[in-house]
Design an enzyme around this catalytic site. Structure first.
Site, PDB file in Angstrom:
ATOM      1  CD  GLU A  42      -1.561  -1.798   4.761  1.00 35.96           C
ATOM      2  OE1 GLU A  42      -0.568  -1.783   5.523  1.00 35.96           O
ATOM      3  OE2 GLU A  42      -1.583  -2.390   3.669  1.00 35.96           O
ATOM      4  CB  CYS A 236       1.172  -4.512   1.328  1.00 31.91           C
ATOM      5  SG  CYS A 236       2.799  -4.945   1.947  1.00 31.91           S
ATOM      6  CG  ASN A 367       4.300   0.219   1.146  1.00 28.07           C
ATOM      7  OD1 ASN A 367       4.637   1.000   2.051  1.00 28.07           O
ATOM      8  ND2 ASN A 367       4.037  -1.042   1.383  1.00 28.07           N
ATOM      9  CD  GLU A 368       7.211  -2.914   3.315  1.00 23.93           C
ATOM     10  OE1 GLU A 368       6.957  -4.046   2.876  1.00 23.93           O
ATOM     11  OE2 GLU A 368       7.303  -2.657   4.533  1.00 23.93           O
TER      12      GLU A 368
HETATM   13  O1  AHR Z   1       2.086  -2.804   8.381  1.00 17.27           O
HETATM   14  C1  AHR Z   1       1.774  -4.003   7.761  1.00 17.27           C
HETATM   15  C2  AHR Z   1       2.545  -4.203   6.469  1.00 17.27           C
HETATM   16  O2  AHR Z   1       3.913  -4.294   6.727  1.00 17.27           O
HETATM   17  C3  AHR Z   1       2.445  -3.078   5.484  1.00 17.27           C
HETATM   18  O3  AHR Z   1       1.340  -3.191   4.679  1.00 17.27           O
HETATM   19  C4  AHR Z   1       3.676  -3.235   4.670  1.00 17.27           C
HETATM   20  O4  AHR Z   1       4.110  -2.029   4.100  1.00 17.27           O
HETATM   21  C5  AHR Z   1       4.656  -3.842   5.635  1.00 17.27           C
HETATM   22  O5  AHR Z   1       5.319  -4.917   5.073  1.00 17.27           O
END
Ligand code: AHR
Length: 650
Positions: A42, A236, A367-368
């Site tokens: 990321e 994120c 993602n989440e």
């Molecule tokens: O890894 C850091 C963050 O943690 C990521 O962006 C997210 O998916 C998670 O909450």
């Protein structure tokens, strides 16, 4: 019911586990997927711009919110009459801003860029300067210099743009010295008007020497891990704080000057690490990502926005009746990766230099994300992808954290859909990791395949800036991972997160690999991941002590595998105890086994110990050979250690 642990009180305290662990070598339980141990990338902590992406110039396109952020122009103020930022939004909406310099008798002060917290420059190394330039009037030469903090010149060259049409110019030169805080200075000679955009400086020793390339030292650490997959672009960042700021893959491919820069969502996320100069140039975009995956032998695993902005931020939703373009983006990405060169997106891939398909197999949606809003959007993606690309394996999500109400809600919903793989996240304490080594032993065998897609032990707590990549966190992850491998029938992908952190510009800790503008090092957590990935094995074997898997009894965690290509039995054992432990195993097999074994140990008697730039391998694997008594193996496990044994089965 278990054996007693006899502690000998001498100078070296050694505990003994009197019962013998049994490894059933000839009856493999399940294949271990090649994707079992992968990487999560990321653009957080300056992981892309200012990190993996080797560009040394910050804000090369003048598209940051403050157009001259990153640039110092001696004597410049808004009333300057000889240097301006122009904006051609109508004709070039993706890259509207550029510089116009009027070079005359009064001269025009040089432009200086200090890179991402200083440029790391190495003696004897080559540097490639490039610029898009036009000279509507007169005769101007650009003097290009690398300078140190005192203004001493470390390397220099020049380019002479000509003509009023925008063109790319470039030149290469060497640095005469090493410097950790160098700057690029572009000064003007002659008389006339010159216009500049995309002012860029790359080292020539990028990974595979590619222009627009990646930092070779960082990629080498990734390649050394032999990762099974590479997840990208997050995290994120996929979601964005708003839908407008979501990650859109189409804006990250094609000529780099046309890739529309946006703010990085980590720019203002944490008050403790405010980084107003954090943007995404997308120089490392989806093409470079696929290429990197191919280079390091990892299956690409892109995660796409599902029509929802980050629910920790605005949580904006695209109305269901407007979700079409989001779904189309997913279908088009498959075409970009795999489509023939006579398709629109396949042709773009070919024009960028890769006519062969990238063989994309996996695609993550969201993602989440959580709640009904996710599932009602996810359904559109699943339907369209399964109709058009049934060969693609879809990855869905179980929300931001396992064993929460959001997770349980997802567990209720997921069976109504067809995603074969589901992404679970856990950023928890080291104790949680030790305690959850048996987490998957009792998982539903008729449910989904688990992608442990983001996890890391937090020494203080998630989001806390004081988290450390210390040995305790790594040891707890090593213990937990015995449970991933033991359950290889349902756990088929896993990745530590996040992967990269710029030590001078991070927002989130802990992270797998730390770097600055000169150096990089793997944390103890990196070595745990690397040891698992490079000693994966092809089939998981039953390993038990008194009839039960080793999930922490006597402080011991273990898993066993057989590796078909090498013909080796691979045992992974974690000793959580401070004491060394005598540990015996019987390798139950009809075949002979060698009477020596390769032993690889990662250990420290200090749970707070870490690696650093000064001591990058303070905690690193140490290899030796031990004698075994054929199928009876007895060894001493160092206190607080992870041990791997590789024994040939004849
Ligand atoms: O890894 C850091 C963050 O943690 C990521 O962006 C997210 O998916 C998670 O909450």
């Amino acid at each position: 019911m278990f054996c007693s642990v006899a502690l000998l009180t001498c100078c070296n305290t050694v505990g003994t586990i009197e019962q013998v662990a049994v490894v059933d070598v000839d009856n493999p339980k399940a294949p271990i997927a090649e994707t079992m141990y992968g990487l999560f990338f990321e653009d957080i902590n300056f992981g892309a711009d200012g990190g993996l992406y080797a560009e040394l110039v910050k804000n090369r396109s003048f598209e940051f919110d403050t157009p001259l952020m990153g640039w110092e122009i001696e004597g410049y103020n808004r009333n300057s009459f000889n240097l301006f930022v122009l904006n051609r939004e109508k004709t070039n909406p993706n890259n509207p801003r550029y510089i116009r310099a009027i070079v005359g008798e009064d001269g025009c002060k040089p432009l200086v860029n200090n890179g991402f917290r200083g440029m790391g420059i190495k003696e004897g190394n080559g540097y490639r300067f490039s610029v898009l330039a036009a000279v509507p009037e007169g005769d101007v030469t650009l003097k290009v210099e690398l300078i140190d903090e005192q203004g001493n010149v470390l390397g220099a060259s020049s380019v002479k743009p000509s003509g009023s049409e925008w063109q790319k110019y470039q030149t290469e030169f060497k640095s005469s010295a090493t410097n950790t805080n160098a700057s690029l200075r572009v000064s003007f000679e002659g008389e006339g008007i010159v216009e500049l955009d995309m002012i860029s400086l790359f080292p020539t020793d990028t990974w595979k020497g590619r222009e627009n390339g990646l930092r070779a030292d960082i990629v080498q650490l990734l390649a050394d891990m032999q990762p099974g997959f590479l997840r990208f672009p997050g995290g994120c960042i996929v979601e964005g704080r708003t839908l407008a700021q979501r990650y859109q893959w189409k804006t990250t491919v094609g000529p780099i000057e046309d890739r529309k820069l946006i703010i990085n969502r980590w720019n203002t996320e944490f008050a403790h690490k405010f980084t107003p100069d954090y943007f995404q140039s997308f120089g490392l975009g989806f093409y470079e990502y696929f290429l990197l995956s191919e280079d390091i032998g990892a299956e690409p695993l892109p995660i796409l926005n599902c029509g929802m902005a980050c629910q920790y931020n605005t949580g904006e939703l695209v109305p269901l009746e407007e979700i079409g373009p989001y779904v189309q983006d997913a279908l088009d990405l498959i075409e970009f990766a795999n489509g023939s060169t006579d398709t629109e997106w396949g042709a773009l891939r070919a024009s960028m230099g890769h006519p062969e398909p990238f063989n994309l197999k996996y695609l993550g949606i969201g993602n989440e994300q959580w709640g009904p809003q996710f599932f009602e959007r996810y359904a559109f993606f699943e339907k369209a992808i399964m109709e058009k690309h049934p060969e693609i394996i879809i990855v869905s999500t179980a929300g931001p954290s396992v064993d929460t109400d959001l997770f349980y809600y997802a567990q209720e919903q997921l069976p109504k859909y067809n995603a074969p793989i589901v992404d679970e996240h856990f950023y928890r304490s080291p104790e949680w990791f030790f305690e959850n080594a048996a987490r998957y032993d009792s998982y539903d065998r008729d449910g989904y395949i688990v992608f442990a897609g983001e996890y890391a032990a937090q020494s203080v707590g998630q989001g806390n800036p004081n988290n450390k990549n210390n040995w305790l966190t790594a040891l707890s992850e090593a213990a937990f991972m015995t449970g991933l491998e033991r359950n290889a029938d349902i756990v088929q992908l896993s990745s530590y997160a996040p992967m990269l952190a710029n030590a001078d510009a991070w927002q989130w800790t802990p992270d797998l690999i730390w770097f600055n503008n000169m150096e990089t090092y793997g944390t103890p957590n990196y070595y745990v991941q690397k040891l698992y990935a490079t000693n994966r094995g092809t089939e998981v074997l039953d390993m038990s002590l008194a009839g039960a898997p080793l999930t922490g009894q006597h402080g011991i965690f273990a898993t066993a595998a057989y590796d078909e290509p090498s013909g080796e039995i691979i045992i992974k054992i974690v000793n959580r105890n401070a004491e060394d432990m005598e540990f015996s195993m019987e390798l139950k097999s009809e075949h002979d086994v060698a009477d020596t074994a390769r032993k690889i140990v990662l250990a420290s008697d200090d749970l707070e110990a870490m690696n650093s730039f000064e001591h990058p391998t303070n905690i690193a694997p140490v290899e030796s050979e031990i004698n075994t008594d054929g199928k009876n193996v007895t060894l001493t496990l160092d206190g607080q250690s992870m041990t791997i044994l590789r024994i040939k089965r004849n």
